[in-house]
Design an enzyme around this catalytic site. Structure first.
Site, short mmCIF file in Angstrom:
data_model
loop_
_atom_site.label_atom_id
_atom_site.label_comp_id
_atom_site.label_asym_id
_atom_site.label_seq_id
_atom_site.Cartn_x
_atom_site.Cartn_y
_atom_site.Cartn_z
N GLU A 155 0.87 -1.19 0.00
CA GLU A 155 0.00 0.00 0.00
C GLU A 155 0.89 1.23 0.00
O GLU A 155 1.92 1.26 0.69
CB GLU A 155 -0.90 0.00 1.23
CG GLU A 155 -1.75 1.26 1.39
CD GLU A 155 -2.59 1.23 2.66
OE1 GLU A 155 -2.94 0.13 3.13
OE2 GLU A 155 -2.88 2.31 3.20
N GLU A 160 -2.58 11.80 3.06
CA GLU A 160 -3.34 11.26 4.16
C GLU A 160 -3.15 12.10 5.42
O GLU A 160 -2.07 12.61 5.69
CB GLU A 160 -2.91 9.82 4.46
CG GLU A 160 -3.79 9.13 5.49
CD GLU A 160 -3.54 7.63 5.57
OE1 GLU A 160 -4.49 6.90 5.88
OE2 GLU A 160 -2.38 7.23 5.35
#
Length: 340
Positions: A155, A160
């Site tokens: 990932e 974020e």
């Protein structure tokens, strides 16, 4: 997009120890030789997603949030009918929003949107141009990529953060027995490799220990209110098995002309915010067949756990019921481009 709050709680600024703050923040300093974080190559566009492409070539996720968020992800039909996903005819941007009008009980699930690209990629140059990102207490917006059978195919979290976080966090998650660590020692006075703060160096992740290896950007325009106040900007990921992973952020006024002209050459962009060298991470084994994801969740493993220290009022559970809190919890996306 997994529970990265442990990284922020630790917040060990290894980058400071490595001398990351000795270097200029300038994104456009040209170097005489090819830097370690990029190859001297002009990339050509492979896929360019804009406007209706996000409805035709991406899918709307409708399952339960894997991170335990207080959201009810909507189908394309439901998201469009509720005004949570649409194309702005004025500028051809795509809006993906959290519901800010419905009555939802404290601790309930508020409607939101999560989309995934139909195509998958193993390497390339990925660019997101956004005019705004979701902001507000309890929000957890992200732009990331993920392979099959998490965490084995990896990932990559490009954008974020949670709540009132000041700067962007960038993280790799690996899941195989092949080594993958962030080597802070690559950042030297003579050969700077990144400008961000190192938050953790072990990329290996499991469902119960998923902090990954991460950087926090030092530019307040890289996330949240600072990003939106700068009229947005660009995030870029260079995924090259020969050198590693590099990530940049450019505020709107600093976007390199080669990105605007759709002929990007990352070797000309200056030192990235984050760099994970292939010398200490087996890129090809740990990262492959990634779909791109754009979403916004609420509370959950990270935003919920970090809420009490965020300066936000009440509890994360209670903020879910405050519809007006989510009035600006929306992505305004100009495009996502994939170059090879």
């Amino acid at each position: 997009m997994h529970a990265l709050y442990t990284v922020l709680l630790a917040a060990v600024h290894f980058g400071t120890l490595a001398g990351a703050h000795k270097y200029s923040r300038s994104r456009h300093h040209l170097v005489a030789r090819t830097p370690q974080y990029a190859t001297n190559k002009t990339y050509t566009v492979k896929d360019f997603y804009q406007a209706e492409d996000f409805f035709n070539e991406w899918t709307f996720f409708t399952g339960a949030d894997p991170t335990g968020g207080n959201v009810a992800y909507q189908s394309m039909q439901d998201a469009t009918s509720q005004g949570l996903a649409y194309v702005d005819d004025c500028d051809n941007s795509t809006v993906l929003a959290v519901d800010s009008t419905s009555t939802v009980a404290a601790g309930g699930n508020r409607p939101s949107v999560r989309i995934t690209s139909s195509k998958s990629y193993t390497g390339g140059l990925f660019i997101l141009d956004a005019a705004a990102m979701p902001v507000g207490c309890g929000t957890w917006p992200s732009f990331w990529s993920v392979g099959p059978n998490w965490p084995y195919a990896g990932e990559i979290d490009i954008v974020e953060g949670v709540n009132n976080q000041a700067t962007n966090q960038m993280t790799l998650h690996s899941g195989t027995s092949s080594a993958c660590t962030l080597d802070a020692a690559v950042n030297t006075t003579t050969s700077p490799a990144y400008t961000g703060h190192v938050l953790g160096t072990n990329c290996y992740s499991t469902p119960t220990a998923d902090a990954g290896c991460a950087f926090s950007d030092t530019d307040p325009r890289s996330f949240g209110y600072g990003f939106n106040g700068a009229n947005g900007g660009v995030f870029a990921l260079l995924w090259d098995t020969s050198i590693g992973m590099s990530m940049w952020h450019f505020a709107r006024s600093d976007i390199p002309s080669d990105i605007t002209q759709r002929a990007p050459n990352p070797a000309n962009w200056g030192v990235p915010a984050g760099f994970w060298s292939s010398k200490t991470c087996d890129i090809s084994t740990n990262f492959y067949q990634h779909s791109l994801v754009i979403d916004t969740t609420i509370c959950g493993n990270w935003a919920g756990s970090a809420y009490s220290s965020s300066g936000c009022p009440g509890t994360c559970s209670s903020i879910v019921a405050n519809a007006t809190n989510f009035a600006d919890a929306k992505w305004i996306i100009n495009y996502v481009a994939v170059y090879q």
